[in-house]
Design an enzyme around this catalytic site. Structure first.
Site, PDB file in Angstrom:
ATOM      1  N   HIS A   1      -5.806  64.303  -2.138  1.00  0.00           N
ATOM      2  CA  HIS A   1      -7.172  64.845  -2.268  1.00  0.00           C
ATOM      3  C   HIS A   1      -7.709  65.455  -0.969  1.00  0.00           C
ATOM      4  O   HIS A   1      -8.711  66.170  -1.012  1.00  0.00           O
ATOM      5  CB  HIS A   1      -8.151  63.763  -2.722  1.00  0.00           C
ATOM      6  CG  HIS A   1      -7.871  63.221  -4.087  1.00  0.00           C
ATOM      7  ND1 HIS A   1      -7.768  64.023  -5.196  1.00  0.00           N
ATOM      8  CD2 HIS A   1      -7.654  61.952  -4.524  1.00  0.00           C
ATOM      9  CE1 HIS A   1      -7.502  63.273  -6.270  1.00  0.00           C
ATOM     10  NE2 HIS A   1      -7.431  62.016  -5.882  1.00  0.00           N
TER      11      HIS A   1
HETATM   12 ZN    ZN Z   1      -4.977  58.770  -8.023  1.00  0.00          ZN
END
Ligand code: ZN
Length: 393
Positions: free
Chosen positions: A134
């Site tokens: 992320h």
């Molecule tokens: Zn995850």
């Protein structure tokens, strides 16, 4: 080229610690390594355990902005000073002392894995501490500070690799890796994840398919909540092999977040350790079929830290090392004792299986059921990108 495998490990990666109560408890890494050891995988003839150097600024700069790296350094030296700017000091990514060092060390293991595979020092390399998918070029997000997956891919490109395929089976969308290579036709990113309507980070729609000049190189399969083994494996096999065949990667990088599991506290899929093991076996086979065997395998999410993560990633290590652990294998007593001593968790798995024997219907053989939500998701993903690769959707 050596046929061997490398496991990247430096105990100091467990310094990646957001503090008590945070789901990303580094005990998940320690318990995975202890399970690898008590199963005897670290002594396998074909496996070398290697610690790489932390990623330096020039390497981090292949993906991350200099002002962001400096911000991480600042809050790493003085966690109290974090304000939420750059995503640092938030609930998901609280600042902690040594944040830069621990994050750069994890990134270094993934970059080292990529180097080892590309130089032919190992055919496969695993960094289960990595897969922090992320993190964005200019900010921390979703428990991720530096995006080691993007950095490994960027290092491969820097070394002259012309085509890298990235497969992400974490329950969350691999948004940071997709963003880093959105406009880059040299990188194919494929992410299977729970639907953005029900889960962080809210992206990963089938229609997200790559920027100008790179159409069809971002692939997203948003799965309905509740998807279990048969649906998950059906989707994986309905999308990935044809794309790898058409794209022809020189290296396959995979991310094996274990948070698709039915016990995972942060998401809503219903996948077993057995199906995750099948996915790792498939990734291994695809590396051989489509990428001359060059395989960099990373960890990722996974918050059932005693019951699930260690078993899933020990299976991954066994598969990469050429000594796959049979599912019915008993979990070593010594490990159970260690897990109890470290966590106080009263329940731990007794075997390396959840007792499932995953099977799935092949997409080509069974045909497409227009009323089925999983099939709709697969169909949408194929429609969005297959034509760009000359494949029939
Ligand atoms: Zn995850």
């Amino acid at each position: 080229m050596s046929g061997g495998a490398q496991l990247m490990w430096d105990e100091a990666v467990t310094g990646y610690n957001f503090g008590p109560g945070h789901p990303m408890d580094p005990v998940r890494l320690a318990l995975t390594m202890r399970l690898v050891e008590t199963l005897g995988l670290d002594g396998a003839k074909e496996l070398k355990v290697v610690a790489a150097k932390p990623a330096g600024d020039s390497t981090l700069g292949l993906v991350h902005r200099q002002d962001y790296i400096e911000a991480v350094r600042r809050v790493s030296a003085d966690p109290e000073s974090a304000t939420g700017e750059y995503g640092l000091g938030t609930e998901d990514d609280p600042a902690f002392a040594g944040m830069h060092e621990a994050s750069a060390l994890i990134a270094g293991q993934s970059v080292g894995a990529a180097d080892a595979v590309w130089r032919g020092e190992a055919l496969h390399a695993v960094n289960f501490a990595g897969g922090l998918h992320h993190a964005m070029p200019g900010g921390a997000s979703g428990f991720c500070v530096y995006n080691d997956a993007s950095l490994a891919i960027a290092r491969l490109l820097e070394s002259g690799v012309e085509r890298v395929a990235y497969l992400d089976v974490d329950v969350h969308h691999g948004d940071g890796v997709q963003a880093a290579f959105w406009d880059d036709p040299r990188v194919l990113t494929i992410s299977l994840h729970e639907h953005p309507r029900t889960l962080f980070p809210g992206t990963g729609w089938a229609e997200e398919s790559g920027g100008p000049g790179a159409e069809g190189t971002a692939v997203n399969v948003p799965l309905p909540p509740g998807t279990g083994d048969a649906g998950w494996l059906r989707a994986l096999h309905a999308v990935v092999p044809e794309l790898l065949y058409a794209f022809g990667p020189q290296v396959l990088v995979t991310q094996h977040g274990a948070d698709t599991h039915f016990e995972d506290p942060l998401a809503h899929l219903a996948v077993s350790v057995d199906a995750q093991r099948v996915a790792a076996e498939s990734a291994h086979r695809w590396a051989h079929e489509y990428a001359q065997g060059r395989w960099v395998a990373l960890g990722g999410g996974g918050y059932a830290v005693v019951d699930v993560v260690p078993r899933t990633w020990a299976h991954l290590v066994g598969i990469a090392a050429g000594v796959p652990v049979p599912p019915e294998t008993e979990v070593p007593r010594e490990w159970l004792q260690m897990a109890y001593a470290r966590t106080g968790a009263p329940v731990a798995p007794m075997r390396m299986t959840d007792g499932r024997r995953p099977s799935w219907q092949d997409w080509e053989e069974s045909g497409y059921d227009p009323a089925d939500r999983l099939d709709q998701a697969v169909r949408a993903a194929r429609r969005a990108v297959f034509p760009a690769h000359g494949l029939l959707p």
